[in-house]
Design an enzyme around this catalytic site. Structure first.
Site, short mmCIF file in Angstrom:
data_model
loop_
_atom_site.label_atom_id
_atom_site.label_comp_id
_atom_site.label_asym_id
_atom_site.label_seq_id
_atom_site.Cartn_x
_atom_site.Cartn_y
_atom_site.Cartn_z
CG HIS A 164 -0.99 5.68 2.81
ND1 HIS A 164 -2.03 6.39 3.61
CD2 HIS A 164 -2.19 4.73 3.00
CE1 HIS A 164 -2.11 6.40 4.49
NE2 HIS A 164 -3.04 5.00 4.59
CG ASP A 206 -1.72 0.81 1.20
OD1 ASP A 206 -1.72 1.73 0.40
OD2 ASP A 206 -2.91 1.30 2.63
CG HIS A 243 -10.00 1.30 2.78
ND1 HIS A 243 -10.23 2.74 3.11
CD2 HIS A 243 -9.04 1.64 2.63
CE1 HIS A 243 -9.69 2.92 3.44
NE2 HIS A 243 -8.78 2.84 3.50
CG ASP A 302 -14.50 3.13 3.62
OD1 ASP A 302 -14.96 2.70 4.53
OD2 ASP A 302 -12.96 2.96 4.78
CD GLU A 317 -7.28 4.59 0.68
OE1 GLU A 317 -7.03 4.72 2.05
OE2 GLU A 317 -6.18 2.96 0.69
CD GLU A 340 -4.66 0.15 -0.36
OE1 GLU A 340 -5.07 0.17 0.49
OE2 GLU A 340 -4.84 -1.62 -0.05
#
Length: 375
Positions: free
Chosen positions: A183, A181, A283, A256, A233, A207
Site C-alpha cells: 500500500h 501488498d 486493480h 484501476d 493503482e 505490490e
C-alpha cells in the site's frame, strides 16, 4: 440514439455508481468513484455529463473520451480521471447492449476462455484467513505484511512481517500464489530491507512497495530482488504509465478501470505494457460494476494475468440481480461473461435502498509519535 439522463448513487462499502439513460430506453452502468472522496468525484461526473455527454450519441465513445479529457484544458488527476472512467464504462455498456455483444467482442474479441480471480486475506489470524480463502476455491491470495513500520524501523518489526508472511505461506502451501501488498507504506530504507527479508516465501509479486510519487526509486528496488514488482493503482492515464514502463522496473501494472480512464484507456495502457513485456493485473477493490468492466478488458488482452475482486466476500453488498457471472472453479478461474455490454444486470432497487452520501471515509493512520502514515 442519444444520452438523455443520468443518476449517481453512493453505496457501501466505498462505491459510486452511475446510471446513464438513452432515448432508446437502454441503460448503461459505470463506477466513477474516488474512494473516500465519492462526492467530490460525483460533482466532477455531473460537470462532464452535463457539458459533454447528455444529448450526445453514446456510440461515439472515443470522441467523447477525448472531449472530456482535452476540452477542459486542465486534465488528468485523480478526480477528473475517475469521473471520466465511470462515464466511459457506462457508454461501453450501452453500446454493447445496443449491438447485443459483450464489450470485449467490440474490442477485437476474446484472447482467452477464462481469467483467474484472487481473494484478499486479512484479520487477526492470517493463517486461518488464508486457508479459508483457498478452501473457497481460490488458488491466488493477497495480503499485506500485517505490520505498520516507522520510517526507519528495527529488526523486531521486520521479523513480525516475516512471521506474518511465513504463517500465510505455511497455511496454504507452495502451490498457491501469494501476493504481498504494501500500500505504499514503507519508506525507501524499509522497502530495501523487506524485499530481501520476504523473498524466501516466494511471493507472486510485491505490490506498491512505495507510493506512486516515489516510482523513480523502483529501479533500485528491482535490482535488489528476483520477485516481480507491481504498481499502478494510483496512476491516471497512459502518460503516467509511460514513464513507469520506460524505467524497466516493473513486471506487473495494476491500473484501476475506475481511475485510469475506463475501458477505453485501460485497453491502451495494457497494449503499451505488452510492448515492454509487462503483465496486466487490474486493480479493482470496488463493486461488481467495476469488476465486470475489468473482466471485459481482461477477456481481450493478451498480457492480462489475474484479476482483483472483493465482491465475493461475504460482507460486501451484492448489487446485481444475478451474481453467477462471477462463479469460479476450484482454482479461482471465472468464465468470460457472455451477456451484452458489461455482462451484468444491476439490481437498481437495492442500489436505491443502499444509497447514501457518506458510505466510506479513508482511515487516518498515525505512527507512534502521532505523525501521519500511509494507510
Amino acid at each position: 440514439m442519444e444520452v438523455t439522463d443520468y443518476e449517481l448513487f453512493e453505496v457501501p462499502p466505498r462505491s459510486l455508481l452511475l446510471k446513464v439513460e438513452t432515448n432508446d430506453g437502454l441503460v448503461g452502468w459505470g463506477e466513477p468513484v474516488l474512494e473516500g472522496r465519492a462526492q467530490t468525484a460525483a460533482e466532477a461526473v455531473r460537470e462532464l455529463m452535463d457539458t459533454y455527454i447528455v444529448g450526445a450519441d453514446p456510440y461515439d465513445i472515443e470522441l467523447l473520451w477525448q472531449q472530456m479529457y482535452r476540452s477542459g484544458f486542465y486534465r488528468g488527476g485523480a478526480v477528473l480521471m475517475s469521473a471520466l472512467s465511470g462515464i466511459d464504462q457506462a457508454l461501453w455498456d450501452i453500446k454493447g447492449k445496443a449491438l447485443g455483444e459483450p464489450v470485449y467482442e467490440l474490442l477485437g474479441g476474446k484472447a482467452r476462455e477464462r481469467i483467474k480471480l484472487y481473494a484478499h486475506v486479512s484479520g487477526d489470524d492470517l493463517g486461518d484467513a488464508a486457508r479459508s480463502r483457498v478452501e473457497e476455491g481460490f488458488s491466488a491470495i493477497k495480503s499485506g505484511p500485517g505490520v505498520d513500520l516507522e520510517h526507519i524501523d528495527r529488526t523486531p518489526a521486520v521479523e513480525e512481517a516475516r512471521e506474518n508472511v511465513r504463517t500465510m505461506r505455511e497455511a496454504v502451501g507452495d502451490d498457491v500464489d501469494l501476493m504481498l501488498d504494501f500500500h505504499g507504506k514503507p519508506s525507501k530504507p524499509m522497502a530495501k530491507r523487506l524485499v530481501g527479508e520476504l523473498e524466501e516465501f516466494d511471493p507472486m509479486f510485491y505490490e506498491e512497495l512505495l507510493g506512486p510519487e516515489k516510482n523513480d526509486l523502483l529501479p533500485d528496488l528491482a535490482e535488489r530482488t528476483n520477485v516481480p514488482l507491481a504498481t499502478g493503482e494510483r496512476l491516471y492515464g497512459r502518460w503516467e504509465f509511460k514513464t513507469l514502463l520506460e524505467s524497466g522496473a516493473v513486471d506487473v501494472i495494476q491500473p484501476d478501470i475506475s481511475h485510469a480512464g475506463g475501458i477505453t484507456e485501460l485497453r491502451k495502457i495494457a497494449s503499451m505494457a505488452e510492448t515492454y513485456d509487462v503483465a496486466l493485473a487490474p486493480h479493482s477493490p470496488l463493486s461488481s460494476v467495476a469488476l465486470a468492466a475489468s473482466l471485459q478488458v481482461d477477456a481481450c488482452t493478451q498480457n492480462a494475468i489475474i484479476q482483483e475482486q472483493i465482491v465475493l466476500n461475504e460482507d460486501v453488498p451484492n448489487y446485481l440481480t444475478d451474481m453467477s457471472v462471477f462463479e469460479h472453479d476450484d482454482q479461482g478461474y471465472v468464465d468470460l461473461p457472455s451477456a451484452p455490454g458489461l455482462g451484468i444486470e444491476v439490481d437498481e432497487d437495492f442500489v436505491r435502498e443502499m444509497a447514501t452520501e457518506d458510505a466510506w471515509d479513508a482511515p487516518v493512520v498515525r505512527r507512534k509519535d502521532g505523525s501521519i502514515s500511509e494507510w
